[in-house]
Scaffold this motif. Sequence first.
Motif, PDB file in Angstrom:
ATOM      1  N   GLN A 176       0.668  -0.960  -0.100  1.00  0.00           N
ATOM      2  CA  GLN A 176      -0.344  -0.207   0.324  1.00  0.00           C
ATOM      3  C   GLN A 176       1.183   1.026   0.080  1.00  0.00           C
ATOM      4  OE1 GLN A 176      -2.306  -0.817   3.409  1.00  0.00           O
ATOM      5  NE2 GLN A 176      -3.691  -0.657   2.027  1.00  0.00           N
ATOM      6  N   GLU A 177       2.192   1.228   0.629  1.00  0.00           N
ATOM      7  CA  GLU A 177       2.813   2.708   1.066  1.00  0.00           C
ATOM      8  C   GLU A 177       3.415   2.514  -0.598  1.00  0.00           C
ATOM      9  OE1 GLU A 177       6.414   4.597   3.449  1.00  0.00           O
ATOM     10  OE2 GLU A 177       5.966   2.699   3.793  1.00  0.00           O
ATOM     11  N   ILE A 178       3.949   1.414  -1.208  1.00  0.00           N
ATOM     12  CA  ILE A 178       4.635   1.705  -2.747  1.00  0.00           C
ATOM     13  C   ILE A 178       3.710   2.669  -3.444  1.00  0.00           C
ATOM     14  CG2 ILE A 178       5.502   0.490  -4.621  1.00  0.00           C
ATOM     15  CD1 ILE A 178       6.687  -1.250  -2.321  1.00  0.00           C
ATOM     16  N   ILE A 179       2.301   1.555  -3.444  1.00  0.00           N
ATOM     17  CA  ILE A 179       1.326   2.065  -4.188  1.00  0.00           C
ATOM     18  C   ILE A 179       1.066   3.947  -3.681  1.00  0.00           C
ATOM     19  CG2 ILE A 179      -1.413   2.427  -4.596  1.00  0.00           C
ATOM     20  CD1 ILE A 179      -0.960  -0.179  -4.525  1.00  0.00           C
ATOM     21  N   SER A 180       1.396   4.403  -2.635  1.00  0.00           N
ATOM     22  CA  SER A 180       0.976   5.516  -2.496  1.00  0.00           C
ATOM     23  C   SER A 180       1.864   6.791  -3.115  1.00  0.00           C
ATOM     24  CB  SER A 180       0.626   5.936  -0.987  1.00  0.00           C
ATOM     25  OG  SER A 180       0.402   7.722  -0.488  1.00  0.00           O
ATOM     26  N   LEU A 181       3.184   5.951  -2.861  1.00  0.00           N
ATOM     27  CA  LEU A 181       4.246   6.926  -3.212  1.00  0.00           C
ATOM     28  C   LEU A 181       4.369   6.954  -4.955  1.00  0.00           C
ATOM     29  CD1 LEU A 181       6.797   5.273  -0.807  1.00  0.00           C
ATOM     30  CD2 LEU A 181       6.487   7.622  -0.649  1.00  0.00           C
ATOM     31  N   ILE A 182       4.275   5.705  -5.612  1.00  0.00           N
ATOM     32  CA  ILE A 182       3.932   5.605  -7.103  1.00  0.00           C
ATOM     33  C   ILE A 182       3.068   6.379  -7.178  1.00  0.00           C
ATOM     34  CG2 ILE A 182       3.490   5.063  -9.343  1.00  0.00           C
ATOM     35  CD1 ILE A 182       4.210   2.162  -7.984  1.00  0.00           C
ATOM     36  N   LEU A 183       2.066   6.988  -7.160  1.00  0.00           N
ATOM     37  CA  LEU A 183       0.722   8.024  -7.397  1.00  0.00           C
ATOM     38  C   LEU A 183       1.469   9.503  -6.934  1.00  0.00           C
ATOM     39  CD1 LEU A 183      -2.280   6.269  -5.877  1.00  0.00           C
ATOM     40  CD2 LEU A 183      -1.443   6.582  -8.046  1.00  0.00           C
ATOM     41  N   SER A 184       1.321   9.639  -5.605  1.00  0.00           N
ATOM     42  CA  SER A 184       2.465  10.860  -5.795  1.00  0.00           C
ATOM     43  C   SER A 184       3.896  10.838  -6.346  1.00  0.00           C
ATOM     44  CB  SER A 184       2.901  10.811  -3.777  1.00  0.00           C
ATOM     45  OG  SER A 184       4.455  10.363  -3.752  1.00  0.00           O
ATOM     46  N   ARG A 185       4.436  10.437  -6.870  1.00  0.00           N
ATOM     47  CA  ARG A 185       4.996  10.987  -7.889  1.00  0.00           C
ATOM     48  C   ARG A 185       5.059  10.949  -9.119  1.00  0.00           C
ATOM     49  NH1 ARG A 185       6.613  11.321  -3.551  1.00  0.00           N
ATOM     50  NH2 ARG A 185       8.092  10.296  -2.157  1.00  0.00           N
ATOM     51  N   ARG A 186       3.834  10.163  -9.458  1.00  0.00           N
ATOM     52  CA  ARG A 186       2.657  10.821 -10.740  1.00  0.00           C
ATOM     53  C   ARG A 186       2.260  11.808 -10.395  1.00  0.00           C
ATOM     54  NH1 ARG A 186       3.935   6.897 -14.039  1.00  0.00           N
ATOM     55  NH2 ARG A 186       4.137   4.717 -13.442  1.00  0.00           N
ATOM     56  N   LYS A 187       1.997  12.394  -9.755  1.00  0.00           N
ATOM     57  CA  LYS A 187       1.362  13.222  -9.318  1.00  0.00           C
ATOM     58  C   LYS A 187       2.450  15.101  -9.538  1.00  0.00           C
ATOM     59  CE  LYS A 187      -2.137  16.204  -7.628  1.00  0.00           C
ATOM     60  NZ  LYS A 187      -3.523  15.996  -7.908  1.00  0.00           N
ATOM     61  N   PHE A 188       3.213  14.949  -9.282  1.00  0.00           N
ATOM     62  CA  PHE A 188       4.063  15.493  -9.175  1.00  0.00           C
ATOM     63  C   PHE A 188       4.707  15.773 -11.134  1.00  0.00           C
ATOM     64  CE2 PHE A 188       9.034  16.456 -10.791  1.00  0.00           C
ATOM     65  CZ  PHE A 188       8.944  16.970  -9.837  1.00  0.00           C
ATOM     66  N   LEU A 189       4.313  14.109 -11.348  1.00  0.00           N
ATOM     67  CA  LEU A 189       4.290  14.653 -12.857  1.00  0.00           C
ATOM     68  C   LEU A 189       4.066  15.121 -13.973  1.00  0.00           C
ATOM     69  CD1 LEU A 189       6.537  11.140 -13.271  1.00  0.00           C
ATOM     70  CD2 LEU A 189       7.733  13.223 -14.057  1.00  0.00           C
ATOM     71  N   GLU A 190       2.340  15.180 -13.302  1.00  0.00           N
ATOM     72  CA  GLU A 190       1.164  15.299 -13.963  1.00  0.00           C
ATOM     73  C   GLU A 190       1.238  17.240 -13.450  1.00  0.00           C
ATOM     74  OE1 GLU A 190      -3.283  15.241 -12.973  1.00  0.00           O
ATOM     75  OE2 GLU A 190      -2.119  13.478 -13.413  1.00  0.00           O
ATOM     76  N   ILE A 191       1.719  18.043 -12.939  1.00  0.00           N
ATOM     77  CA  ILE A 191       1.464  18.970 -11.629  1.00  0.00           C
ATOM     78  C   ILE A 191       3.336  20.154 -13.145  1.00  0.00           C
ATOM     79  CG2 ILE A 191       1.924  20.820 -10.193  1.00  0.00           C
ATOM     80  CD1 ILE A 191       0.795  18.963  -8.350  1.00  0.00           C
ATOM     81  N   ASN A 192       4.148  18.780 -13.159  1.00  0.00           N
ATOM     82  CA  ASN A 192       5.212  19.418 -13.901  1.00  0.00           C
ATOM     83  C   ASN A 192       5.175  19.261 -15.195  1.00  0.00           C
ATOM     84  OD1 ASN A 192       5.738  21.125 -11.353  1.00  0.00           O
ATOM     85  ND2 ASN A 192       6.226  18.901 -10.357  1.00  0.00           N
ATOM     86  N   GLN A 193       4.768  18.915 -16.308  1.00  0.00           N
ATOM     87  CA  GLN A 193       4.484  18.917 -17.236  1.00  0.00           C
ATOM     88  C   GLN A 193       5.177  20.032 -18.513  1.00  0.00           C
ATOM     89  OE1 GLN A 193       0.703  17.082 -19.038  1.00  0.00           O
ATOM     90  NE2 GLN A 193       1.524  15.035 -17.945  1.00  0.00           N
TER      91      GLN A 193
END
Length: 193
Positions: A176-193
């Motif tokens: 669950q933590e790994i999924i949460s961390l992946i989602l947060s990193r993908r959110k970073f990528l989305e915000i910083n496109q």
Amino acid sequence: MKDLMRVEKSILDYEGMKALKEITFAPYIYLATKLISKVRRSGGTMFRHQISTFGILLEYGYTDSVLLKASLIHDAIEDLENFDRELIRNCDADGDAVLKLVLEVTKREGETKADFLKRINSEGSYNAKALKCSDRISNLIDLGYVTDKVFIERTCEETELYILPIAIQVDYEMYQEIISLILSRRKFLEINQ
């Protein structure tokens, strides 16, 4: 399957202390200091990464002495040129078992990253899988300091493909933590496109 040498995260108190008090970590910490000069892409040193990986295992309640000792030096063979494996063997009575575990989580010469992670999934011991999950949690947390979007995306994809199948076998909370961390990193990528 739950590791017999794991206590519940919320009760790493007296029982955890009893399990840990007889373990001598100093020789392994000393070996880990050889990684101080190795700088990570995310900043910091490989020494701190070893300590972080160790801390994550403790946080999740792991108390197996071989696993914890191996976490302190899990990158030594891979990252230190001409590292003498006998140094691990000679640390203490667990040295041979610690070396065996470190070798399980060490990429072999000529092995691709994908093949390495597939090998851990298909052939790795429970401890190798737990160590790899803890290692990846540390790596994902450190991605918060990386600005290379391609590297972040590649790490997230690799984690989804190869680490999540390992994590689900080992520790649902880590999964669950790994999924949460992946989602947060993908959110970073989305915000910083």
